[in-house]
Design a protein around this motif. Structure first.
Motif, PDB file in Angstrom:
ATOM      1  N   LYS A   8     -15.130  22.135   3.187  1.00  0.00           N
ATOM      2  CA  LYS A   8     -13.967  21.769   2.382  1.00  0.00           C
ATOM      3  C   LYS A   8     -13.042  20.829   3.160  1.00  0.00           C
ATOM      4  O   LYS A   8     -12.556  19.829   2.626  1.00  0.00           O
ATOM      5  CB  LYS A   8     -13.210  23.033   1.968  1.00  0.00           C
ATOM      6  CG  LYS A   8     -11.986  22.751   1.096  1.00  0.00           C
ATOM      7  CD  LYS A   8     -11.297  24.058   0.713  1.00  0.00           C
ATOM      8  CE  LYS A   8     -10.056  23.775  -0.133  1.00  0.00           C
ATOM      9  NZ  LYS A   8      -9.357  25.035  -0.511  1.00  0.00           N
ATOM     10  N   THR A   9     -12.815  21.169   4.424  1.00  0.00           N
ATOM     11  CA  THR A   9     -11.966  20.314   5.269  1.00  0.00           C
ATOM     12  C   THR A   9     -12.563  18.921   5.426  1.00  0.00           C
ATOM     13  O   THR A   9     -11.854  17.907   5.373  1.00  0.00           O
ATOM     14  CB  THR A   9     -11.781  20.955   6.665  1.00  0.00           C
ATOM     15  OG1 THR A   9     -11.219  22.252   6.507  1.00  0.00           O
ATOM     16  CG2 THR A   9     -10.879  20.106   7.537  1.00  0.00           C
ATOM     17  N   PHE A  10     -13.884  18.879   5.619  1.00  0.00           N
ATOM     18  CA  PHE A  10     -14.575  17.600   5.765  1.00  0.00           C
ATOM     19  C   PHE A  10     -14.411  16.755   4.504  1.00  0.00           C
ATOM     20  O   PHE A  10     -14.109  15.545   4.584  1.00  0.00           O
ATOM     21  CB  PHE A  10     -16.051  17.835   6.050  1.00  0.00           C
ATOM     22  CG  PHE A  10     -16.898  16.582   5.999  1.00  0.00           C
ATOM     23  CD1 PHE A  10     -16.909  15.705   7.073  1.00  0.00           C
ATOM     24  CD2 PHE A  10     -17.655  16.269   4.873  1.00  0.00           C
ATOM     25  CE1 PHE A  10     -17.673  14.545   7.033  1.00  0.00           C
ATOM     26  CE2 PHE A  10     -18.413  15.123   4.819  1.00  0.00           C
ATOM     27  CZ  PHE A  10     -18.423  14.251   5.903  1.00  0.00           C
ATOM     28  N   MET A  11     -14.589  17.346   3.335  1.00  0.00           N
ATOM     29  CA  MET A  11     -14.493  16.603   2.085  1.00  0.00           C
ATOM     30  C   MET A  11     -13.069  16.119   1.815  1.00  0.00           C
ATOM     31  O   MET A  11     -12.867  15.007   1.336  1.00  0.00           O
ATOM     32  CB  MET A  11     -14.978  17.479   0.921  1.00  0.00           C
ATOM     33  CG  MET A  11     -16.476  17.788   0.947  1.00  0.00           C
ATOM     34  SD  MET A  11     -17.506  16.297   1.034  1.00  0.00           S
ATOM     35  CE  MET A  11     -17.080  15.485  -0.506  1.00  0.00           C
ATOM     36  N   ILE A  12     -12.106  16.955   2.157  1.00  0.00           N
ATOM     37  CA  ILE A  12     -10.705  16.548   1.971  1.00  0.00           C
ATOM     38  C   ILE A  12     -10.373  15.366   2.884  1.00  0.00           C
ATOM     39  O   ILE A  12      -9.748  14.386   2.464  1.00  0.00           O
ATOM     40  CB  ILE A  12      -9.764  17.738   2.259  1.00  0.00           C
ATOM     41  CG1 ILE A  12      -9.915  18.808   1.175  1.00  0.00           C
ATOM     42  CG2 ILE A  12      -8.309  17.256   2.330  1.00  0.00           C
ATOM     43  CD1 ILE A  12      -9.123  20.075   1.466  1.00  0.00           C
ATOM     44  N   THR A  13     -10.813  15.468   4.150  1.00  0.00           N
ATOM     45  CA  THR A  13     -10.549  14.388   5.105  1.00  0.00           C
ATOM     46  C   THR A  13     -11.253  13.103   4.688  1.00  0.00           C
ATOM     47  O   THR A  13     -10.655  12.017   4.736  1.00  0.00           O
ATOM     48  CB  THR A  13     -11.016  14.797   6.515  1.00  0.00           C
ATOM     49  OG1 THR A  13     -10.364  16.004   6.898  1.00  0.00           O
ATOM     50  CG2 THR A  13     -10.698  13.710   7.529  1.00  0.00           C
ATOM     51  N   LEU A  14     -12.519  13.221   4.282  1.00  0.00           N
ATOM     52  CA  LEU A  14     -13.273  12.041   3.853  1.00  0.00           C
ATOM     53  C   LEU A  14     -12.617  11.393   2.648  1.00  0.00           C
ATOM     54  O   LEU A  14     -12.473  10.156   2.593  1.00  0.00           O
ATOM     55  CB  LEU A  14     -14.716  12.445   3.523  1.00  0.00           C
ATOM     56  CG  LEU A  14     -15.642  11.318   3.046  1.00  0.00           C
ATOM     57  CD1 LEU A  14     -15.800  10.265   4.141  1.00  0.00           C
ATOM     58  CD2 LEU A  14     -17.004  11.886   2.641  1.00  0.00           C
ATOM     59  N   SER A  15     -12.207  12.194   1.690  1.00  0.00           N
ATOM     60  CA  SER A  15     -11.551  11.668   0.490  1.00  0.00           C
ATOM     61  C   SER A  15     -10.252  10.946   0.854  1.00  0.00           C
ATOM     62  O   SER A  15      -9.933   9.887   0.306  1.00  0.00           O
ATOM     63  CB  SER A  15     -11.263  12.805  -0.495  1.00  0.00           C
ATOM     64  OG  SER A  15     -12.455  13.445  -0.890  1.00  0.00           O
ATOM     65  N   LYS A  16      -9.521  11.540   1.797  1.00  0.00           N
ATOM     66  CA  LYS A  16      -8.263  10.914   2.235  1.00  0.00           C
ATOM     67  C   LYS A  16      -8.513   9.545   2.847  1.00  0.00           C
ATOM     68  O   LYS A  16      -7.817   8.571   2.516  1.00  0.00           O
ATOM     69  CB  LYS A  16      -7.574  11.826   3.257  1.00  0.00           C
ATOM     70  CG  LYS A  16      -6.302  11.247   3.850  1.00  0.00           C
ATOM     71  CD  LYS A  16      -5.704  12.180   4.878  1.00  0.00           C
ATOM     72  CE  LYS A  16      -6.584  12.322   6.102  1.00  0.00           C
ATOM     73  NZ  LYS A  16      -5.972  13.171   7.150  1.00  0.00           N
ATOM     74  N   TRP A  17      -9.530   9.446   3.707  1.00  0.00           N
ATOM     75  CA  TRP A  17      -9.818   8.167   4.354  1.00  0.00           C
ATOM     76  C   TRP A  17     -10.313   7.130   3.340  1.00  0.00           C
ATOM     77  O   TRP A  17     -10.002   5.939   3.463  1.00  0.00           O
ATOM     78  CB  TRP A  17     -10.850   8.344   5.469  1.00  0.00           C
ATOM     79  CG  TRP A  17     -10.358   9.067   6.681  1.00  0.00           C
ATOM     80  CD1 TRP A  17     -11.036   9.990   7.411  1.00  0.00           C
ATOM     81  CD2 TRP A  17      -9.092   8.919   7.328  1.00  0.00           C
ATOM     82  NE1 TRP A  17     -10.281  10.442   8.467  1.00  0.00           N
ATOM     83  CE2 TRP A  17      -9.074   9.791   8.445  1.00  0.00           C
ATOM     84  CE3 TRP A  17      -7.963   8.149   7.067  1.00  0.00           C
ATOM     85  CZ2 TRP A  17      -7.977   9.899   9.286  1.00  0.00           C
ATOM     86  CZ3 TRP A  17      -6.858   8.262   7.914  1.00  0.00           C
ATOM     87  CH2 TRP A  17      -6.879   9.124   9.009  1.00  0.00           C
ATOM     88  N   ILE A  18     -11.052   7.568   2.358  1.00  0.00           N
ATOM     89  CA  ILE A  18     -11.536   6.640   1.327  1.00  0.00           C
ATOM     90  C   ILE A  18     -10.350   6.084   0.528  1.00  0.00           C
ATOM     91  O   ILE A  18     -10.255   4.873   0.296  1.00  0.00           O
ATOM     92  CB  ILE A  18     -12.545   7.337   0.389  1.00  0.00           C
ATOM     93  CG1 ILE A  18     -13.841   7.637   1.147  1.00  0.00           C
ATOM     94  CG2 ILE A  18     -12.835   6.462  -0.833  1.00  0.00           C
ATOM     95  CD1 ILE A  18     -14.849   8.444   0.343  1.00  0.00           C
TER      96      ILE A  18
END
Length: 429
Positions: A8-18
């Motif tokens: 979940k943390t990975f997906m949130i971080t990835l989405s933020k960077w995108i």
């Protein structure tokens, strides 16, 4: 449970960077497109009306006033240009949000009146300004803030040169020697590609094209020759950087850092140099001779003239990029060397263009990728060797004194870690 939380943390971080990459790339791409179009227009106006160079001292007064009046806040000075962004990434300063508009205006004034400069600094600094605004809007923490600033650099460079892969790496590579912050690769890559797409596809920006006619066959003697000429190009970059910084340090000392007086005197010096040379080929960006160096002979000392014009222009307080002037110096020196070295003219011009940039910017990976995006994959092995050679032999010198030395280029240099280009150069004196 821990695996789900990490995912979940990975997906949130990835989405933020995108999201941040797309946002910064879109804004910076559009603003850079306007920069390039207006720069081209002003450059054409100056070429038709060469008498405009006589107003360069007045332009210097205006630029100096703008930076002295609006370019400072506490210990942060927009006149430091790219160095301020590098310092901010290393938590030594804060990027001013008004830095972008100021450098845009200063670049336009420099170009219209014939100062010798490029354009990528304006795009990079606007990228830094936009990134700082994004940081404040999202209330980024200290770790995210640095990544977002790198993202702005990538967006500006990728859009300015039509080289999105180069832009992505350049944003991560320019801040420190010997270190790439791979954590920033996602937003930098997205921002660079989005910025490039927006400027080229949406706003129809056309970038310069350079063609290498012939690539020599690979052989041991050829690689040795490439290494030899790359050392020469690296020394060219060192000569420029040293002269440019020397002029800046001396002029700041004499004028007590009065930007208006410095730039006014600098404008007079450029006018005098133009009259001595009897040509306006070295005013402005010099794109015409840069392109000519790939096709036919240029004046043998064109590289030296451009070196002096650019060092005086930027060292005395005018603003703009240094990549295109370095391209000019390297390409024209390569053109000159072709009369002594039995290699194709366009090949040596291309080699000089990329190697001089690699040595000055201390970004060998980005420079190599730029050669691939500009010239294609033919002869890429030569450009790879040239970039590494120029990077190593240029020593710990460079365009930006704030660059941190995370790892010395070689243990033979005996340079301590965490020093900057500026402090190393001062110690040598």
């Amino acid at each position: 449970m821990n695996i789900k939380l990490e995912y979940k943390t990975f997906m949130i971080t990835l989405s933020k960077w995108i999201v941040i990459g797309v946002l910064i790339g879109g804004i910076v791409g559009s603003i850079t497109a306007a920069l390039l179009d207006l720069n081209d227009y002003l450059g054409e106006v100056r070429e038709k009306d060469s008498w405009l160079v006589y107003f360069l001292p007045l332009g210097g007064l205006i630029i100096g006033y703008i930076y002295m009046k609006y370019g400072k806040k506490e210990d942060n000075d927009a006149a430091k240009g790219n160095n301020l962004i590098i310092d901010a990434i290393h938590d030594k300063a804060t990027v001013l949000r008004r830095m972008g508009p100021i450098v845009y205006l200063g670049t336009f004034i420099t170009v219209i009146f014939g100062g010798s400069t490029g354009r990528e600094a304006a795009a990079i600094q606007m990228g830094g300004s936009i990134s700082e605004a994004v940081n404040r809007f999202f209330k980024s923490n200290i770790f995210d803030k640095n990544v977002v600033l790198m993202t702005g650099i990538s967006a500006g460079f990728g859009a300015a040169f039509g080289a999105p892969i180069t832009g992505a790496v350049f944003g991560m590579e320019m801040t420190a020697i010997g270190k790439l912050k791979y954590e920033a690769v996602v937003p930098c890559l997205i921002a660079s590609f989005v910025g490039h797409y927006i400027s080229e596809e949406i706003w129809s920006v056309k970038h310069e094209e350079f063609t290498i006619q012939n690539i020599p066959n690979a052989s041991i003697s050829m690689f040795l020759t490439v290494i030899f000429v790359s050392v020469i190009f690296s020394l060219l970059s060192v000569l420029y950087c040293q002269l440019r910084h020397g002029i800046q340090n001396f002029s700041e000392k004499v004028t007590k850092k009065n930007h208006m007086i410095r730039a006014f005197i600098g404008g007079i010096l450029i006018v005098v140099l133009s009259l001595i040379v009897g040509s306006d080929d070295y005013n402005g960006r010099g794109l015409e001779m840069l392109e000519q160096s790939f096709e036919e002979e240029v004046p043998p000392f064109a590289f030296l003239a451009k070196l002096v014009f650019t060092a005086v222009t930027l060292g005395m307080g005018f603003v703009g990029g240094e990549a295109i002037p370095l391209f000019f110096m390297g390409a024209t020196l390569g053109n000159t060397l072709s009369t002594f070295i039995d290699l194709p003219m366009s090949f040596l011009a291309g080699l000089g263009m990329i190697a001089a940039f690699a040595g000055g910017a201390n970004t060998p990976i980005a420079a190599f990728l730029l050669s691939v995006e500009m010239f294609g994959d033919k002869g890429m092995e030569y450009f790879f060797i040239a970039c590494l050679t120029s990077y190593i032999f240029s020593g710990h010198h460079g365009l930006w004194p704030s660059q941190t030395i995370f790892e010395p280029k070689s243990r033979l240099y005996n340079i301590p870690k965490a020093e900057t280009i500026g402090t190393v150069e001062k110690k040598k004196k």
